[in-house]
Design a protein around this motif. Structure first.
Motif, PDB file in Angstrom:
ATOM      1  N   ALA A 181       0.889  -1.054   0.131  1.00 45.68           N
ATOM      2  CA  ALA A 181      -0.006   0.043   0.062  1.00 45.68           C
ATOM      3  C   ALA A 181       0.937   1.294   0.019  1.00 45.68           C
ATOM      4  O   ALA A 181       1.871   1.459   0.766  1.00 45.68           O
ATOM      5  N   ILE A 182       0.804   2.257  -1.005  1.00 42.50           N
ATOM      6  CA  ILE A 182       1.191   3.483  -0.786  1.00 42.50           C
ATOM      7  C   ILE A 182       0.344   4.367   0.066  1.00 42.50           C
ATOM      8  O   ILE A 182      -0.720   4.624  -0.323  1.00 42.50           O
ATOM      9  N   LEU A 183       1.176   5.046   1.004  1.00 37.42           N
ATOM     10  CA  LEU A 183       0.294   6.082   1.922  1.00 37.42           C
ATOM     11  C   LEU A 183       0.723   7.286   1.919  1.00 37.42           C
ATOM     12  O   LEU A 183       1.988   7.688   1.435  1.00 37.42           O
ATOM     13  N   ASN A 184      -0.213   8.181   1.944  1.00 45.70           N
ATOM     14  CA  ASN A 184       0.315   9.771   2.045  1.00 45.70           C
ATOM     15  C   ASN A 184       0.972  10.255   3.291  1.00 45.70           C
ATOM     16  O   ASN A 184       1.050   9.200   4.270  1.00 45.70           O
ATOM     17  N   ASP A 185       1.327  11.424   3.485  1.00 44.17           N
ATOM     18  CA  ASP A 185       1.792  12.023   4.859  1.00 44.17           C
ATOM     19  C   ASP A 185       0.626  11.950   5.955  1.00 44.17           C
ATOM     20  O   ASP A 185       0.822  12.244   6.911  1.00 44.17           O
ATOM     21  N   ARG A 186      -0.470  11.423   5.533  1.00 45.58           N
ATOM     22  CA  ARG A 186      -1.639  11.318   6.772  1.00 45.58           C
ATOM     23  C   ARG A 186      -1.695   9.848   7.041  1.00 45.58           C
ATOM     24  O   ARG A 186      -3.043   9.504   7.678  1.00 45.58           O
ATOM     25  N   ASN A 187      -0.960   9.197   6.322  1.00 48.13           N
ATOM     26  CA  ASN A 187      -1.150   7.769   6.664  1.00 48.13           C
ATOM     27  C   ASN A 187      -2.355   6.924   6.174  1.00 48.13           C
ATOM     28  O   ASN A 187      -3.009   6.055   6.563  1.00 48.13           O
ATOM     29  N   LYS A 188      -2.591   7.379   5.232  1.00 48.36           N
ATOM     30  CA  LYS A 188      -3.823   7.026   4.295  1.00 48.36           C
ATOM     31  C   LYS A 188      -3.410   6.488   2.941  1.00 48.36           C
ATOM     32  O   LYS A 188      -2.722   6.992   2.312  1.00 48.36           O
ATOM     33  N   ILE A 189      -4.123   5.219   2.671  1.00 50.38           N
ATOM     34  CA  ILE A 189      -3.789   4.508   1.242  1.00 50.38           C
ATOM     35  C   ILE A 189      -4.446   5.418   0.063  1.00 50.38           C
ATOM     36  O   ILE A 189      -5.385   5.826   0.121  1.00 50.38           O
ATOM     37  N   ILE A 190      -3.106   5.643  -0.677  1.00 50.14           N
ATOM     38  CA  ILE A 190      -3.869   6.192  -2.132  1.00 50.14           C
ATOM     39  C   ILE A 190      -3.473   5.618  -3.070  1.00 50.14           C
ATOM     40  O   ILE A 190      -4.009   5.743  -4.346  1.00 50.14           O
ATOM     41  N   GLY A 191      -3.209   4.180  -3.095  1.00 50.44           N
ATOM     42  CA  GLY A 191      -2.937   3.189  -4.291  1.00 50.44           C
ATOM     43  C   GLY A 191      -1.907   2.125  -3.736  1.00 50.44           C
ATOM     44  O   GLY A 191      -1.692   2.000  -2.682  1.00 50.44           O
TER      45      GLY A 191
END
Length: 110
Positions: free
Chosen positions: A65-75
């Protein structure tokens, strides 16, 4: 109150320059219970299905899982360039969201 464990899905589409990261086992490198946390930058969409990031990846990274700086999955990471391991492909945000919509439909129909 106790929060539910787990990672959430981002509702915000990434923009070029966003910091991202993934937790994976490139080339099988990890030491239980620890896995490498690998940072990168979101470089943008290639087409409707793929986007590029600059996180280091080799075989064994796919499916992370690719995560953003808010620790949420983006892809989801799905390919690394064999000659330059910092050019990595992930699912585009929109195709990832569509996959989730279709998966929910399928689960709800069972």
């Amino acid at each position: 109150s106790i929060e539910k464990a787990g990672v959430k899905i981002s509702l915000r589409k990434p923009i070029v320059g966003d910091q991202i990261y993934y937790i994976g086992s490139p080339a099988g490198v990890f030491h239980p219970p620890v896995a490498p946390i690998l940072p990168g930058i979101y470089s943008g969409e290639i087409d409707e299905y793929s986007a590029m990031i600059t996180a280091p990846a080799v075989g064994g990274s796919s499916g992370s899982a690719i995560l953003n700086d808010r620790n949420k999955i983006i892809g989801v990471l799905w390919a690394a360039h064999p000659g330059f391991h910092h050019v990595t492909l992930m699912s585009s945000f929109d195709s990832f969201q569509e996959f989730l919509r279709q998966a929910r439909k399928l689960v709800n129909s069972i």
